[in-house]
Each structure stands twice: as C-alpha cells, then as structure tokens.
Design a protein around this motif. Sequence first.
Motif, short mmCIF file in Angstrom:
data_model
loop_
_atom_site.label_atom_id
_atom_site.label_comp_id
_atom_site.label_asym_id
_atom_site.label_seq_id
_atom_site.Cartn_x
_atom_site.Cartn_y
_atom_site.Cartn_z
N THR A 1 0.84 -1.19 0.00
CA THR A 1 0.00 0.00 0.00
C THR A 1 0.88 1.24 0.00
O THR A 1 2.10 1.15 0.15
CB THR A 1 -0.92 0.03 1.24
OG1 THR A 1 -0.11 0.02 2.41
CG2 THR A 1 -1.88 -1.15 1.26
N GLU B 1 2.57 4.77 -1.56
CA GLU B 1 3.18 5.15 -2.82
C GLU B 1 4.36 4.24 -3.15
O GLU B 1 4.96 3.64 -2.27
CB GLU B 1 3.65 6.60 -2.75
CG GLU B 1 2.50 7.57 -2.58
CD GLU B 1 2.96 9.02 -2.58
OE1 GLU B 1 4.18 9.28 -2.56
OE2 GLU B 1 2.08 9.90 -2.62
N LYS C 1 -1.97 -2.69 -3.90
CA LYS C 1 -2.88 -1.58 -3.59
C LYS C 1 -2.09 -0.28 -3.51
O LYS C 1 -2.33 0.56 -2.65
CB LYS C 1 -3.59 -1.87 -2.27
CG LYS C 1 -4.49 -3.08 -2.37
CD LYS C 1 -5.08 -3.46 -1.04
CE LYS C 1 -5.87 -4.75 -1.23
NZ LYS C 1 -5.82 -5.61 -0.10
N LEU C 2 -1.11 -0.14 -4.40
CA LEU C 2 -0.28 1.05 -4.42
C LEU C 2 -1.10 2.23 -4.92
O LEU C 2 -1.97 2.07 -5.78
CB LEU C 2 0.94 0.82 -5.32
CG LEU C 2 1.90 -0.26 -4.82
CD1 LEU C 2 2.89 -0.64 -5.91
CD2 LEU C 2 2.63 0.22 -3.57
N SER C 3 -0.83 3.40 -4.38
CA SER C 3 -1.59 4.59 -4.74
C SER C 3 -0.63 5.75 -5.01
O SER C 3 0.58 5.62 -4.87
CB SER C 3 -2.55 4.95 -3.60
OG SER C 3 -1.82 5.18 -2.41
N GLY C 4 -1.18 6.86 -5.39
CA GLY C 4 -0.37 8.04 -5.66
C GLY C 4 0.17 8.00 -7.08
O GLY C 4 -0.30 7.25 -7.94
N GLN C 5 1.18 8.81 -7.32
CA GLN C 5 1.78 8.92 -8.65
C GLN C 5 2.97 7.98 -8.79
O GLN C 5 3.57 7.58 -7.80
CB GLN C 5 2.23 10.35 -8.89
CG GLN C 5 1.08 11.33 -8.91
CD GLN C 5 1.54 12.71 -9.33
OE1 GLN C 5 2.67 12.91 -9.73
NE2 GLN C 5 0.65 13.67 -9.23
N ASN D 1 -3.26 -1.46 -9.77
CA ASN D 1 -3.02 -0.69 -8.55
C ASN D 1 -3.98 0.50 -8.60
O ASN D 1 -4.87 0.55 -9.44
CB ASN D 1 -1.55 -0.23 -8.50
CG ASN D 1 -0.62 -1.33 -8.04
OD1 ASN D 1 -0.64 -1.75 -6.90
ND2 ASN D 1 0.20 -1.82 -8.97
N GLN D 2 -3.80 1.44 -7.72
CA GLN D 2 -4.63 2.64 -7.71
C GLN D 2 -3.78 3.88 -7.96
O GLN D 2 -3.88 4.87 -7.25
CB GLN D 2 -5.37 2.73 -6.36
CG GLN D 2 -6.39 1.63 -6.20
CD GLN D 2 -6.35 0.98 -4.83
OE1 GLN D 2 -5.76 1.48 -3.90
NE2 GLN D 2 -6.99 -0.17 -4.71
N LEU D 3 -2.93 3.79 -8.98
CA LEU D 3 -2.03 4.88 -9.31
C LEU D 3 -2.76 5.96 -10.10
O LEU D 3 -3.71 5.66 -10.84
CB LEU D 3 -0.84 4.35 -10.11
CG LEU D 3 0.00 3.30 -9.38
CD1 LEU D 3 1.00 2.66 -10.33
CD2 LEU D 3 0.72 3.91 -8.19
N VAL D 4 -2.33 7.20 -9.94
CA VAL D 4 -2.93 8.34 -10.63
C VAL D 4 -1.84 9.21 -11.21
O VAL D 4 -0.66 9.07 -10.86
CB VAL D 4 -3.81 9.19 -9.67
CG1 VAL D 4 -4.98 8.38 -9.14
CG2 VAL D 4 -2.97 9.73 -8.52
#
Length: 170
Positions: free
Chosen positions: A111, A113, A133-137, A156-159
């Motif tokens: 989880t 970044e 479940k990685l997030s962020g950029q 993942n939940q990258l943006v």
Amino acid sequence: MLQIINLAHNNFSGEIPRRSLTTWWSMMANKDDSLVEVKFLEFSLEAGRDGIGFSIEDGITVTSKGSEMDLRKILSIFTLIDFSCNNFSGTEEIGEFQSLYVLNLSGNALTGEIPSSFGNMRVLESLDLSQNKLSGQIPPQLAKLTFPSFLNLSNNQLVGRIPTSTQFST
C-alpha cells in the motif's frame, strides 16, 4: 552472498523483513564503485589467465519479465528478488539494491506510494509491482532507470502522469 531470493507463491504475510534486506550485500552496489557498470563482462588479455571477469553458476527456474524462464547458467553478477503472490507489505529498503536486476513484488498487499528510492536501482531490468494496492503517482525518480525492459504497475490505484524518460517512451 545471496543472488536469487525466490519466496513466490507462499502464504507469507506482514512486512518484508528489514533486517534481511540490509544484509544482502550482493544486491547492493560495491561501495568502491561510483557506478554499477557492465565492466564485469569485459574480457582481460592478461597472460596466464582465462580472462573471464565473471563466473557462471548452476541453473534455476525464475519468473522474470512476466514469464517463467529456465536459467541453465547464472552469471555471478545476476541478482533477482521474487516475493510475488504472498501478502507482504513494506518495500522502502529494497531501493538500496543498486545491483538488482529483477524485482517481482506482484500480487501482494503493498500500500501507499511506490518508494522514490526505487529510482536508485541502477541496473534494474525488470520491475513488477502489479496487483497490489499502491496509490499516488509513479515517482519521477523511476525515470532515472536506464535498463528496464519490463515494467508492470497494472492493477493498482495509481494516478497522474507517467514520468517521461527515454526508457519509458520506448
């Protein structure tokens, strides 16, 4: 002097053990070298020597670049970590492995970044962080990687934008 660590497809959970990560010296850059180079593959013309600057070890089956491969012979400089398909968390220290060629952390419980320290892995050819479940950029430091031929950050939940670099554009 571990070169290949494969703990894939187990039921391990919790944080990746930090103490172990700080003792795997063969995956860290030689402190005397300012840059990890392919100089290990050069041949010497010294008389009385066979001239080979590396050795070859016995074979193993590994998963790299999304495919299972049989490595019949392993260069002594080849390093790989495969912790895929477990329930691990925590990755920050892995960014210290400047001599790591393959890193597979897919299918875990990572989880937060992607650590910017992953940009320090100067010879990394394959990075798989998919199905976490990685997030962020995506950290711009990953654009410093010069050798990646396989990068999987899917599921993942990258943006945000993909960093620009010569390698990422190809």
